[in-house]
Design a protein around this motif. Structure first.
Motif, PDB file in Angstrom:
ATOM      1  N   GLN A   1       0.838  -1.197   0.000  1.00  0.00           N
ATOM      2  CA  GLN A   1       0.000   0.000   0.000  1.00  0.00           C
ATOM      3  C   GLN A   1       0.874   1.248   0.000  1.00  0.00           C
ATOM      4  OE1 GLN A   1      -2.639  -0.411   3.382  1.00  0.00           O
ATOM      5  NE2 GLN A   1      -4.146  -1.509   2.150  1.00  0.00           N
ATOM      6  N   ALA A   2       0.306   2.335  -0.450  1.00  0.00           N
ATOM      7  CA  ALA A   2       1.026   3.610  -0.430  1.00  0.00           C
ATOM      8  C   ALA A   2       1.489   3.903   0.989  1.00  0.00           C
ATOM      9  CB  ALA A   2       0.134   4.717  -0.948  1.00  0.00           C
ATOM     10  N   GLY A   3       2.746   4.346   1.098  1.00  0.00           N
ATOM     11  CA  GLY A   3       3.340   4.631   2.390  1.00  0.00           C
ATOM     12  C   GLY A   3       4.124   3.474   2.991  1.00  0.00           C
ATOM     13  N   ASP A   4       3.938   2.284   2.443  1.00  0.00           N
ATOM     14  CA  ASP A   4       4.636   1.109   2.949  1.00  0.00           C
ATOM     15  C   ASP A   4       6.080   1.073   2.464  1.00  0.00           C
ATOM     16  OD1 ASP A   4       1.933  -1.369   2.915  1.00  0.00           O
ATOM     17  OD2 ASP A   4       2.423   0.289   4.284  1.00  0.00           O
ATOM     18  N   SER A   5       6.817   0.103   2.994  1.00  0.00           N
ATOM     19  CA  SER A   5       8.199  -0.139   2.592  1.00  0.00           C
ATOM     20  C   SER A   5       8.328  -1.531   1.992  1.00  0.00           C
ATOM     21  CB  SER A   5       9.138  -0.013   3.799  1.00  0.00           C
ATOM     22  OG  SER A   5       9.102   1.288   4.339  1.00  0.00           O
ATOM     23  N   LEU A   6       9.361  -1.686   1.171  1.00  0.00           N
ATOM     24  CA  LEU A   6       9.632  -2.973   0.525  1.00  0.00           C
ATOM     25  C   LEU A   6      11.116  -3.030   0.196  1.00  0.00           C
ATOM     26  CD1 LEU A   6       7.953  -5.457  -0.527  1.00  0.00           C
ATOM     27  CD2 LEU A   6       8.011  -4.359  -2.772  1.00  0.00           C
ATOM     28  N   ARG A   7      11.704  -4.199   0.310  1.00  0.00           N
ATOM     29  CA  ARG A   7      13.120  -4.364  -0.033  1.00  0.00           C
ATOM     30  C   ARG A   7      13.248  -5.368  -1.169  1.00  0.00           C
ATOM     31  NH1 ARG A   7      17.770  -5.473   4.368  1.00  0.00           N
ATOM     32  NH2 ARG A   7      17.023  -3.417   4.969  1.00  0.00           N
ATOM     33  N   LEU A   8      13.924  -4.943  -2.210  1.00  0.00           N
ATOM     34  CA  LEU A   8      14.275  -5.826  -3.318  1.00  0.00           C
ATOM     35  C   LEU A   8      15.725  -6.286  -3.154  1.00  0.00           C
ATOM     36  CD1 LEU A   8      12.777  -3.848  -6.338  1.00  0.00           C
ATOM     37  CD2 LEU A   8      11.656  -5.513  -4.839  1.00  0.00           C
ATOM     38  N   SER A   9      15.969  -7.505  -3.547  1.00  0.00           N
ATOM     39  CA  SER A   9      17.328  -8.036  -3.521  1.00  0.00           C
ATOM     40  C   SER A   9      17.700  -8.579  -4.883  1.00  0.00           C
ATOM     41  CB  SER A   9      17.459  -9.134  -2.464  1.00  0.00           C
ATOM     42  OG  SER A   9      17.317  -8.608  -1.169  1.00  0.00           O
ATOM     43  N   CYS A  10      18.989  -8.513  -5.191  1.00  0.00           N
ATOM     44  CA  CYS A  10      19.506  -9.040  -6.442  1.00  0.00           C
ATOM     45  C   CYS A  10      20.714  -9.904  -6.113  1.00  0.00           C
ATOM     46  CB  CYS A  10      19.892  -7.890  -7.359  1.00  0.00           C
ATOM     47  SG  CYS A  10      20.703  -8.381  -8.887  1.00  0.00           S
ATOM     48  N   ALA A  11      20.608 -11.159  -6.444  1.00  0.00           N
ATOM     49  CA  ALA A  11      21.698 -12.093  -6.197  1.00  0.00           C
ATOM     50  C   ALA A  11      22.466 -12.320  -7.483  1.00  0.00           C
ATOM     51  CB  ALA A  11      21.150 -13.409  -5.664  1.00  0.00           C
ATOM     52  N   ALA A  12      23.780 -12.229  -7.394  1.00  0.00           N
ATOM     53  CA  ALA A  12      24.635 -12.391  -8.568  1.00  0.00           C
ATOM     54  C   ALA A  12      25.454 -13.665  -8.443  1.00  0.00           C
ATOM     55  CB  ALA A  12      25.547 -11.198  -8.726  1.00  0.00           C
ATOM     56  N   SER A  13      25.622 -14.327  -9.547  1.00  0.00           N
ATOM     57  CA  SER A  13      26.449 -15.527  -9.557  1.00  0.00           C
ATOM     58  C   SER A  13      27.226 -15.584 -10.861  1.00  0.00           C
ATOM     59  CB  SER A  13      25.587 -16.788  -9.419  1.00  0.00           C
ATOM     60  OG  SER A  13      24.704 -16.909 -10.510  1.00  0.00           O
ATOM     61  N   GLY A  14      28.289 -16.335 -10.844  1.00  0.00           N
ATOM     62  CA  GLY A  14      29.027 -16.539 -12.067  1.00  0.00           C
ATOM     63  C   GLY A  14      30.369 -15.856 -12.103  1.00  0.00           C
ATOM     64  N   ARG A  15      30.486 -14.712 -11.479  1.00  0.00           N
ATOM     65  CA  ARG A  15      31.746 -13.986 -11.496  1.00  0.00           C
ATOM     66  C   ARG A  15      31.958 -13.289 -10.159  1.00  0.00           C
ATOM     67  NH1 ARG A  15      35.478 -15.025 -15.559  1.00  0.00           N
ATOM     68  NH2 ARG A  15      34.390 -15.300 -17.540  1.00  0.00           N
TER      69      ARG A  15
END
Length: 129
Positions: free
Chosen positions: A13-27
């Motif tokens: 909802q508007a006003g909320d928080s969220l965390r995105l993550s990006c996992a890297a592999s290979g190098r």
């Protein structure tokens, strides 16, 4: 070559928080500058945030400055985007991107999609009003 996998998207909802993550592999992750971009339906992909290879400099789009924070963890090969005070206009598919950098550009942040050679598959973020 590096493979990127985003996670953490969802409906908030508007006003909320969220965390995105990006996992890297290979190098070795420590030689890459990282960025987050987003694309809303019918719009071009736009820059959100980036972090330089050294991890000591960040850059943000004006629309998210003060609300979003990008940070990396080279020990875990991850880069995250903490999003706070979210707005309906933040609704988009969010993409993680990586750029292999030379030592001479370890201090540089990059904000154009063409600056990045590696992309994740994207994760949907929807913010309801």
């Amino acid at each position: 070559q590096v493979q990127l996998i985003e996670s953490g998207g969802g409906l908030v909802q508007a006003g909320d928080s969220l965390r995105l993550s990006c996992a890297a592999s290979g190098r070795t992750f420590s030689n890459y500058a990282m960025g987050w971009f987003r694309q809303a339906p019918g719009k071009e992909r736009e820059f959100v945030a980036s972090i330089n290879t050294r991890g000591d400099s960040t850059d943000y789009a004006d629309s998210v400055k003060g609300r979003f924070t990008i940070f990396g963890d080279n020990t875990k090969n991850t880069v995250s985007l903490q999003m706070s005070t979210m707005k309906p206009e933040d609704t988009a598919v969010y993409y993680c991107a990586a750029r292999l950098t030379a030592r001479s550009t370890f201090a540089v942040t990059w904000r154009r999609p063409g600056d990045y050679a590696y992309w994740g598959q994207g994760t949907q973020v929807t913010v309801s009003s």
